[in-house]
Design a protein around this motif. Sequence first.
Motif, PDB file in Angstrom:
ATOM      1  N   PHE A  63       0.844  -1.187   0.000  1.00  0.00           N
ATOM      2  CA  PHE A  63       0.000   0.000   0.000  1.00  0.00           C
ATOM      3  C   PHE A  63       0.887   1.248   0.000  1.00  0.00           C
ATOM      4  CE2 PHE A  63      -2.610  -3.353   1.784  1.00  0.00           C
ATOM      5  CZ  PHE A  63      -3.776  -3.211   1.040  1.00  0.00           C
ATOM      6  N   GLY A  64       0.685   2.089  -0.989  1.00  0.00           N
ATOM      7  CA  GLY A  64       1.481   3.299  -1.109  1.00  0.00           C
ATOM      8  C   GLY A  64       2.812   3.081  -1.799  1.00  0.00           C
ATOM      9  N   GLU A  65       3.104   1.831  -2.232  1.00  0.00           N
ATOM     10  CA  GLU A  65       4.380   1.565  -2.891  1.00  0.00           C
ATOM     11  C   GLU A  65       4.321   2.033  -4.337  1.00  0.00           C
ATOM     12  OE1 GLU A  65       7.226  -2.288  -3.971  1.00  0.00           O
ATOM     13  OE2 GLU A  65       5.331  -2.535  -2.928  1.00  0.00           O
ATOM     14  N   TYR A  70       1.463 -15.306 -14.332  1.00  0.00           N
ATOM     15  CA  TYR A  70       2.033 -14.943 -13.035  1.00  0.00           C
ATOM     16  C   TYR A  70       1.198 -15.585 -11.929  1.00  0.00           C
ATOM     17  CZ  TYR A  70      -1.679 -11.426 -13.494  1.00  0.00           C
ATOM     18  OH  TYR A  70      -2.885 -10.801 -13.693  1.00  0.00           O
ATOM     19  N   PRO A  71       1.742 -15.701 -10.715  1.00  0.00           N
ATOM     20  CA  PRO A  71       1.017 -16.384  -9.636  1.00  0.00           C
ATOM     21  C   PRO A  71      -0.276 -15.668  -9.272  1.00  0.00           C
ATOM     22  CG  PRO A  71       3.347 -16.168  -9.099  1.00  0.00           C
ATOM     23  CD  PRO A  71       3.105 -15.330 -10.312  1.00  0.00           C
ATOM     24  N   ARG A  72      -1.285 -16.458  -8.972  1.00  0.00           N
ATOM     25  CA  ARG A  72      -2.574 -15.909  -8.563  1.00  0.00           C
ATOM     26  C   ARG A  72      -2.482 -15.486  -7.097  1.00  0.00           C
ATOM     27  NH1 ARG A  72      -7.213 -16.793 -11.166  1.00  0.00           N
ATOM     28  NH2 ARG A  72      -6.278 -18.584 -12.222  1.00  0.00           N
ATOM     29  N   GLN A  73      -2.651 -14.206  -6.839  1.00  0.00           N
ATOM     30  CA  GLN A  73      -2.600 -13.695  -5.472  1.00  0.00           C
ATOM     31  C   GLN A  73      -3.417 -12.417  -5.376  1.00  0.00           C
ATOM     32  OE1 GLN A  73       1.626 -13.490  -5.143  1.00  0.00           O
ATOM     33  NE2 GLN A  73       1.783 -11.523  -6.163  1.00  0.00           N
ATOM     34  N   ARG A  74      -3.869 -12.122  -4.168  1.00  0.00           N
ATOM     35  CA  ARG A  74      -4.750 -10.961  -3.992  1.00  0.00           C
ATOM     36  C   ARG A  74      -4.005  -9.646  -4.139  1.00  0.00           C
ATOM     37  NH1 ARG A  74      -7.546 -12.582   1.564  1.00  0.00           N
ATOM     38  NH2 ARG A  74      -5.448 -13.379   1.860  1.00  0.00           N
ATOM     39  N   GLN A  75      -2.760  -9.595  -3.696  1.00  0.00           N
ATOM     40  CA  GLN A  75      -1.972  -8.373  -3.780  1.00  0.00           C
ATOM     41  C   GLN A  75      -0.799  -8.609  -4.722  1.00  0.00           C
ATOM     42  OE1 GLN A  75      -2.836  -5.557  -2.460  1.00  0.00           O
ATOM     43  NE2 GLN A  75      -4.529  -6.282  -1.200  1.00  0.00           N
ATOM     44  N   GLN A  76      -0.389  -7.567  -5.411  1.00  0.00           N
ATOM     45  CA  GLN A  76       0.725  -7.669  -6.337  1.00  0.00           C
ATOM     46  C   GLN A  76       1.726  -6.560  -6.066  1.00  0.00           C
ATOM     47  OE1 GLN A  76      -1.102  -7.332 -10.144  1.00  0.00           O
ATOM     48  NE2 GLN A  76      -1.423  -9.525 -10.380  1.00  0.00           N
ATOM     49  N   LEU A  77       2.981  -6.847  -6.372  1.00  0.00           N
ATOM     50  CA  LEU A  77       3.981  -5.801  -6.334  1.00  0.00           C
ATOM     51  C   LEU A  77       3.595  -4.718  -7.331  1.00  0.00           C
ATOM     52  CD1 LEU A  77       7.218  -7.971  -6.346  1.00  0.00           C
ATOM     53  CD2 LEU A  77       6.357  -6.623  -4.439  1.00  0.00           C
ATOM     54  N   LEU A 101       5.209  -5.302 -10.662  1.00  0.00           N
ATOM     55  CA  LEU A 101       4.586  -6.342 -11.481  1.00  0.00           C
ATOM     56  C   LEU A 101       3.307  -5.827 -12.118  1.00  0.00           C
ATOM     57  CD1 LEU A 101       4.369  -9.202 -12.569  1.00  0.00           C
ATOM     58  CD2 LEU A 101       3.355  -9.905 -10.393  1.00  0.00           C
ATOM     59  N   ARG A 102       2.515  -5.083 -11.354  1.00  0.00           N
ATOM     60  CA  ARG A 102       1.272  -4.534 -11.888  1.00  0.00           C
ATOM     61  C   ARG A 102       1.561  -3.598 -13.065  1.00  0.00           C
ATOM     62  NH1 ARG A 102      -3.195  -6.604 -12.157  1.00  0.00           N
ATOM     63  NH2 ARG A 102      -2.926  -6.027 -14.328  1.00  0.00           N
ATOM     64  N   ALA A 103       2.598  -2.770 -12.910  1.00  0.00           N
ATOM     65  CA  ALA A 103       2.974  -1.851 -13.983  1.00  0.00           C
ATOM     66  C   ALA A 103       3.422  -2.614 -15.222  1.00  0.00           C
ATOM     67  CB  ALA A 103       4.085  -0.924 -13.498  1.00  0.00           C
ATOM     68  N   PHE A 104       4.192  -3.673 -15.014  1.00  0.00           N
ATOM     69  CA  PHE A 104       4.678  -4.480 -16.138  1.00  0.00           C
ATOM     70  C   PHE A 104       3.519  -5.162 -16.860  1.00  0.00           C
ATOM     71  CE2 PHE A 104       6.220  -8.650 -17.658  1.00  0.00           C
ATOM     72  CZ  PHE A 104       7.156  -8.218 -18.594  1.00  0.00           C
TER      73      PHE A 104
END
Length: 301
Positions: free
Chosen positions: A88-90, A276-283, A286-289
Amino acid sequence: MRGQNYAELQAFVAIAERGSFVRAAEELQVSPSALSQTIRSLEERMGVRLFNRTTRSVSLTIAGEHLLERLRPALQEVASAVENACLFGEKPSGRLRVHALRLASRVFLEPIFQPFSEAYPEIELDVVLDDRPVDIVAEGFDATLRLGELIEQDMVGIKLGPELRQIPAASPSYLEQYGYPETPYDLENHRCINWRWPGQIHPYRWEFKRDTEWFAIAVKGPLIVNDQRVAIEAAVNGVGIAFWLEDQMEPFINAGTLVPLLQEWCAPFDGFYLSYPRQRQQLASLRAFIDFLKKDSARRR
């Protein structure tokens, strides 16, 4: 749990997973002697030996195996919880490890290197090109570019391009000398250029489709390679029949140096995906990519 206890348990897992005090010490950025003292303190407090140690090897005792089995998922959950809270906020930054098949990299990754680095100057892309199917989680990758048929059920897949089709092709000189195969089964009597997946012992079996059923043919010939570009060049030079993606063969077919074969037996299949791995939160990186690659692939379709 006190901070020291948590550090001891992290040290125990690091050694158990790497089978080495030296490699674990490098990862934890401590000296091997300090790490050895940490484990001795843990064993003394627990009253049980966790490792069998010699000058040449390190292995878990039965008590150590039971502790690792229960402890590893618990520490992973703690690390995941802390990581997710930090998201959060990253802003997008840091190293992003990406695995890709070589052809997928040429088509989808390499064209975005320059614009992506300009858009996100604080992200460092660490790209490994390898045609070997890998477990990206176990090998520490954040994402992979691979064929749709190779995506595991617990992974997310985003389609990047159209369906693909593999076809056999040979040079006019080869066909003049050896004739045309009329069915895939005729390939058993032809000089075929084999290709081997990295890490595999046996060459890839050529896949065809009749009606709704796929089937595979084991072919033989004078050459086995692990790079399909080499196979295409060999086919152009009359060595034998190559089998590869139609769009990669197309320039040679258009130039008349290769002749497509058995096209009625060749069916399309899922193309390349970003996975990519299924997860609730992402770096954030990674989201930008993911977003950048999706927009670029959609633009070029």
